[in-house]
Design a protein around this motif. Structure first.
Motif, PDB file in Angstrom:
ATOM      1  N   SER A  45       0.856  -1.178   0.000  1.00  0.00           N
ATOM      2  CA  SER A  45       0.000   0.000   0.000  1.00  0.00           C
ATOM      3  C   SER A  45       0.895   1.231   0.000  1.00  0.00           C
ATOM      4  O   SER A  45       1.675   1.442   0.930  1.00  0.00           O
ATOM      5  CB  SER A  45      -0.901  -0.020   1.238  1.00  0.00           C
ATOM      6  OG  SER A  45      -1.631   1.173   1.310  1.00  0.00           O
ATOM      7  N   ILE A 105      -5.707  -1.227  -6.981  1.00  0.00           N
ATOM      8  CA  ILE A 105      -6.826  -0.305  -6.778  1.00  0.00           C
ATOM      9  C   ILE A 105      -6.229   1.075  -6.492  1.00  0.00           C
ATOM     10  O   ILE A 105      -5.461   1.240  -5.547  1.00  0.00           O
ATOM     11  CB  ILE A 105      -7.719  -0.718  -5.588  1.00  0.00           C
ATOM     12  CG1 ILE A 105      -8.122  -2.190  -5.680  1.00  0.00           C
ATOM     13  CG2 ILE A 105      -8.933   0.188  -5.500  1.00  0.00           C
ATOM     14  CD1 ILE A 105      -9.214  -2.514  -6.638  1.00  0.00           C
ATOM     15  N   LEU A 138      -6.851   4.620  -5.159  1.00  0.00           N
ATOM     16  CA  LEU A 138      -7.829   5.290  -4.287  1.00  0.00           C
ATOM     17  C   LEU A 138      -7.508   6.784  -4.315  1.00  0.00           C
ATOM     18  O   LEU A 138      -6.586   7.246  -3.649  1.00  0.00           O
ATOM     19  CB  LEU A 138      -7.731   4.720  -2.875  1.00  0.00           C
ATOM     20  CG  LEU A 138      -8.037   3.217  -2.797  1.00  0.00           C
ATOM     21  CD1 LEU A 138      -7.378   2.592  -1.583  1.00  0.00           C
ATOM     22  CD2 LEU A 138      -9.523   2.963  -2.795  1.00  0.00           C
ATOM     23  N   LEU A 155     -11.140  -1.438   3.654  1.00  0.00           N
ATOM     24  CA  LEU A 155     -10.027  -1.505   2.703  1.00  0.00           C
ATOM     25  C   LEU A 155      -8.915  -2.416   3.228  1.00  0.00           C
ATOM     26  O   LEU A 155      -8.341  -3.215   2.484  1.00  0.00           O
ATOM     27  CB  LEU A 155      -9.479  -0.096   2.441  1.00  0.00           C
ATOM     28  CG  LEU A 155     -10.381   0.830   1.615  1.00  0.00           C
ATOM     29  CD1 LEU A 155      -9.826   2.240   1.594  1.00  0.00           C
ATOM     30  CD2 LEU A 155     -10.544   0.310   0.191  1.00  0.00           C
ATOM     31  N   ALA A 210      -7.770  -5.899   1.438  1.00  0.00           N
ATOM     32  CA  ALA A 210      -6.380  -6.086   1.013  1.00  0.00           C
ATOM     33  C   ALA A 210      -5.855  -7.424   1.525  1.00  0.00           C
ATOM     34  O   ALA A 210      -5.189  -8.167   0.799  1.00  0.00           O
ATOM     35  CB  ALA A 210      -5.525  -4.943   1.534  1.00  0.00           C
ATOM     36  N   TYR A 255      -2.641  -1.216  -3.189  1.00  0.00           N
ATOM     37  CA  TYR A 255      -3.290   0.099  -3.181  1.00  0.00           C
ATOM     38  C   TYR A 255      -2.306   1.203  -3.543  1.00  0.00           C
ATOM     39  O   TYR A 255      -1.182   1.230  -3.039  1.00  0.00           O
ATOM     40  CB  TYR A 255      -3.846   0.429  -1.783  1.00  0.00           C
ATOM     41  CG  TYR A 255      -5.028  -0.401  -1.349  1.00  0.00           C
ATOM     42  CD1 TYR A 255      -6.025  -0.763  -2.243  1.00  0.00           C
ATOM     43  CD2 TYR A 255      -5.149  -0.799  -0.025  1.00  0.00           C
ATOM     44  CE1 TYR A 255      -7.113  -1.521  -1.830  1.00  0.00           C
ATOM     45  CE2 TYR A 255      -6.240  -1.548   0.403  1.00  0.00           C
ATOM     46  CZ  TYR A 255      -7.219  -1.908  -0.512  1.00  0.00           C
ATOM     47  OH  TYR A 255      -8.285  -2.644  -0.097  1.00  0.00           O
ATOM     48  N   PHE A 268      -2.648   4.969  -2.771  1.00  0.00           N
ATOM     49  CA  PHE A 268      -3.554   5.770  -1.963  1.00  0.00           C
ATOM     50  C   PHE A 268      -3.161   7.237  -2.075  1.00  0.00           C
ATOM     51  O   PHE A 268      -2.163   7.677  -1.506  1.00  0.00           O
ATOM     52  CB  PHE A 268      -3.452   5.288  -0.516  1.00  0.00           C
ATOM     53  CG  PHE A 268      -4.619   5.679   0.334  1.00  0.00           C
ATOM     54  CD1 PHE A 268      -5.658   4.803   0.545  1.00  0.00           C
ATOM     55  CD2 PHE A 268      -4.674   6.931   0.908  1.00  0.00           C
ATOM     56  CE1 PHE A 268      -6.747   5.167   1.317  1.00  0.00           C
ATOM     57  CE2 PHE A 268      -5.765   7.306   1.670  1.00  0.00           C
ATOM     58  CZ  PHE A 268      -6.794   6.420   1.886  1.00  0.00           C
ATOM     59  N   THR A 291      -0.915   3.107   4.847  1.00  0.00           N
ATOM     60  CA  THR A 291       0.096   2.811   3.827  1.00  0.00           C
ATOM     61  C   THR A 291       1.389   2.261   4.440  1.00  0.00           C
ATOM     62  O   THR A 291       1.687   2.478   5.617  1.00  0.00           O
ATOM     63  CB  THR A 291       0.455   4.069   3.012  1.00  0.00           C
ATOM     64  OG1 THR A 291       0.992   5.044   3.902  1.00  0.00           O
ATOM     65  CG2 THR A 291      -0.757   4.636   2.316  1.00  0.00           C
TER      66      THR A 291
END
Lengths: 315, 532
Positions: B307, B440, B442, B461, B465, B472, B474, B486
């Motif tokens: 992330s 993804i 975001l 979320l 995950a 992600y 983010f 993250t």
């Protein structure tokens, strides 16, 4: 602002060039020979040949286009076949009726539409709003020639306030001429005013819901002050667009009303020229109207920039 | 004596109750924080004070301001109070100013409305002085500027200048910093605090963000569903709070999703030396068009299951970079690879690559077509597949996607207006999940949500995950959210990545001055406030 104006001027010139090409081409693609078309079936070959020569049809296409355009630029539109006089003179005479009529009708349109639209918007949902909106609905729906005939019956035949038609000419004084144009101008203005009032109302309602109106109220402005100082100018952009379109329409689209009132305007001239197959007049009038429409749009663009500083900056 | 006393105020619009028995007071020189989530009635309380309510509103109770009963006052009296004795600042600085008037004229208008005898020139002189007080020096921001020539933070200063031009006794600020960057937010809050202490005016500060208020408010009122549920001292409320809603609000504000860091694996997204130029309007009629470099030589790698946060102020280029990654815009240099394959194949995005990523946007209200059912909305990514599922497989995929975001299969036949903001964001996530994309993106996905909803979405979320091994990217201007979700962070400034590293390291020990200023500007809750 100057750069914006120059940019708009640039696109005006480009539009005019394209329009002239399209009109020229349209006349060229008419099937058959324009000269024999204009003279009809029973014309003598010598007459056709003489007209071909007069129209310059024996020259090359490019040469014809440029001589037509340079003629337009110098005011030499050619000679009408049916009227036997210079087209510029004929158009000039007609323009002195159509242009004042269009300006007159547009002035009435604005004078009716602005108060009606503002009035309805500030009283949204009230009975007066509903009443104003119903009347404008009728104004849009009723054909203006029918309304014109009703007005002639009432004001000319019963009350004898106005003459039923005709035009005395400007040389006989300003007021008689204006009087002769009054009924036609009203007939032209009513449907346009109805449309414009509705646009004004919805545009103003939209603006009145904006955050900056709330801000101005929080500063202590009354509803009326917020309306006049902040809402109205912001609401003008769509209204100006419609006014521009309406002016172009009023200049050329008054054919029926001119016929009802026997006014020798541009609309009637086009109508008569088409039925008499006078292509020289048709071509010139169409070009003139295109020029007028483009010029009006140019003016509207300048008006946008005058209203909205963001447009000035974007240029 | 209190400056403003709101006593048992109730408000209904079209017989729908909005406020019930709201009571609070503001003293001169005091900052009253009013906190609540959307729909709690906090803005309506403010509009009741100014009596700028929607038509068909009825108020009962009493609002007393400096001896006037505002509920019974005539419109004339109210007009003389608004802007003169009570100033107001709004949430949206981008739309709160009239775009057609100069900033000078708009500030001067406040003065001229209440003091009609003041000459235009004198009003402009005072407007200049007021803008100067609001830290918009005339040398850089002459009175002849138009709102569109200013940034959001600068416009908010103009709005504040309009509100304080006549040194009102009370200032109402309704979410004054919500639309602003974190550093700009800190500056605006400092400005408000300074004006309160200089002029001795009362300030009613309305916000959904506890951290914004807890640093500066003397008194705090917590509102929920049109009622004040708790009231307390700004400095100690986090210790003395009694009401479960207040406790839940504090807990949600500092919410940390329970997530385990992922060990680095193979790279999924590789961004290599990406450049994105925008063409600007020509300066002269025949000159070459100017270029604006929004993304300047950006490179980074995002590993599978990781992330990654991308932070920066508005205008730094993070949205432009996102659009390039998604294949929505062509880049002018560098390459963007997903699983080693470029997003763009020639002039068009490669569908086989595009289907490996999906995006969730900020605005849960604007990013759905209101005329489509949820089924149609969430199955939109199917067009990226060569053989979209049909019949029972399709129905199964829809049900699975909805269930995985905490909705029910029955929701698929509904329309988007039947859902709340949080539920809409769940639907957006379901749409991103339905073709089992690995990445993804975001894009400010939780920025528009209330704190309690935000906490739920962050948990969702984290859970997704872990279950699906999602990766992600983010993007956010909200650094505290980035910190909580993250593994690594990129800090972007003026189109460049200026700092990068593991999230905790960046937050605890930032190296660049820009990163430090971003982190210092984050509003924080008092120590121990989120333990409850």
């Amino acid at each position: 602002m100057l750069r914006y104006a120059l940019k708009r001027l640039q696109s005006l010139v480009i539009s005019l060039v394209i329009a002239s090409l399209v009109i020229f081409a349209a006349i060229e693609v008419i099937p058959g020979d324009p000269a024999s078309f204009m003279l009809g079936f029973n014309a003598k070959p010598e007459a056709v040949e003489a007209l071909r020569d007069q129209l310059g049809l024996n020259q090359s296409l490019i040469k014809r286009y440029f001589s037509w355009v340079s003629g337009l630029l110098t005011g030499n539109f050619g000679t009408s076949y049916t009227y036997r006089s210079p087209v510029s003179e004929i158009i000039g005479d007609r323009l002195w009726i159509s242009l004042p009529l269009a300006v007159y009708a547009l002035t009435l349109t604005v004078l009716i539409a602005f108060p009606a639209g503002i009035f309805a918007a500030t009283r949204r949902g009230s009975r007066t709003d509903v009443a104003v909106m119903s009347v404008t609905q009728l104004g849009v729906a009723i054909p203006n020639f029918w309304f014109a005939i009703l007005m002639v019956l009432l004001f000319s035949i019963n009350l004898r306030w106005f003459s039923a038609g005709g035009f005395p000419g400007w040389e006989n004084g300003f007021w008689p001429a204006i009087k002769a144009l009054t009924l036609p101008a009203i007939a032209l203005a009513l449907p346009q005013a109805s449309i414009l009032a509705r646009v004004m109302r919805s545009s103003l309602l939209d603006t009145l819901g904006q955050d900056y109106i709330r801000t101005s109220r929080a500063k202590g402005l009354t509803r009326r002050q917020a309306l006049w100082r902040h809402a109205l100018r912001n609401a003008l952009i769509p209204v100006l667009t419609i006014i521009g379109l309406q002016f172009s329409f009023l200049l050329a689209g008054a054919i029926i009303i001119e016929n009802v009132f026997y006014l020798p305007g541009l609309g009637r001239l086009v109508f008569q020229s088409i039925s008499q197959r006078d292509l020289i007049v048709v071509e010139s009038v169409v070009m003139l109207l295109v020029f007028a429409v483009i010029l009006v749009n140019f003016t509207v663009d300048l008006a946008y920039a005058w209203v909205d500083p963001r447009l000035r900056a974007r240029a | 004596m209190s400056l403003l006393i709101i006593d048992k105020l109730s408000l209904s619009i079209d017989t729908k109750p909005i406020l019930q028995n709201v009571s609070m007071a503001v003293e001169p020189g005091q900052i009253r924080g009013v906190i609540g989530e959307s729909g709690s009635g906090k803005s309506m309380t403010a509009f009741s004070v100014l009596q700028l309510l929607p038509d068909r509103s009825t108020c009962s109770g009493r609002i007393t301001f400096a001896g006037h009963d505002l509920l019974t006052a005539t419109e004339e009296t109210l007009c003389s109070i608004r802007g003169n004795d009570i100033g107001m600042v709004f949430q949206e600085p981008m739309t709160a100013l009239n775009p057609l008037h100069t900033i000078g004229a708009q500030v001067a208008e406040t003065i001229r409305i209440h003091e009609p005898k003041t000459s235009r020139r004198e009003a402009m002189r005072r407007a200049a002085a007021t803008l100067e007080r609001c830290e918009l020096p005339n040398a850089r921001f002459p009175l002849s500027r138009y709102p569109h020539e200013l940034s959001g933070g600068q416009r908010q200063r103009v709005v504040i200048a309009m509100a304080i031009a006549l040194q009102p006794k009370l200032l109402i600020a309704d979410e004054p910093t919500t639309a602003l960057d974190v550093t700009t937010q800190a500056e605006i809050l400092d400005l408000l605090r300074r004006l309160v202490s200089e002029d001795g005016m009362g300030l009613m500060l309305i916000t959904h963000d506890l951290a914004v208020v807890s640093g500066i408010a003397d008194r705090i009122s917590i509102m929920r569903q049109g009622e004040v549920v708790e009231e307390g001292d700004g400095a100690t409320l986090h210790r003395t709070m009694q009401h479960p809603y207040t406790k839940a609000l504090f807990a949600a504000s500092g919410h940390q999703p329970d997530r385990a860091p992922q060990p680095p694996t193979a790279p999924l997204l590789q961004v290599k030396n990406v450049v994105r130029d925008y063409t600007m309007p020509r300066k002269t009629l025949f000159g070459a068009p100017r270029k604006f470099r929004a993304v300047d030589d950006v490179s980074f790698t995002l590993n599978k299951g990781e992330s990654l946060g991308l932070v920066g102020e508005s205008g730094c280029g993070k949205s432009t970079l996102t659009r390039a990654i998604l294949g929505l815009d062509k880049t002018q240099g560098g390459e963007i690879l997903i699983d080693g394959k470029p997003v763009f194949a020639g002039n068009t995005p490669d569908r086989a690559v595009r289907r490996k990523m999906q995006v969730v946007f900020q605005d849960p209200y604007g990013s759905f077509n209101p005329r489509h059912t949820v089924e149609r909305l969430i199955t939109e990514p199917f067009h990226l597949l060569d053989t979209p599922p049909k019949g029972a497989d399709r129905a199964k995929a829809i049900d699975e996607a909805l269930l995985s975001v905490g909705l029910t299969p029955a929701d698929k036949s509904k329309y988007i207006h039947e859902f709340s903001g949080g539920q809409r964001q769940r639907i957006a996530i379901a749409r991103a999940l339905i073709i089992k994309s690995e990445l993804i993106v975001l894009d400010e996905a939780v920025s528009a949500l209330d704190v309690s909803i935000r906490a739920q979405i962050l948990d969702l979320l984290t859970d997704l995950a872990a279950r699906f091994g999602l990766t992600y990217l983010f993007i956010s201007h909200d650094l505290s959210v980035v910190r909580s979700i993250t593994d690594r962070v990129l800090v972007m400034q003026a189109g460049k990545i200026v700092e990068r590293g593991p999230t905790e390291q960046i937050f605890v020990n930032p190296q660049r001055a820009y990163t430090k200023s971003l982190i210092a500007a984050i509003p924080t809750l008092p120590e121990g406030a989120t333990d409850a």
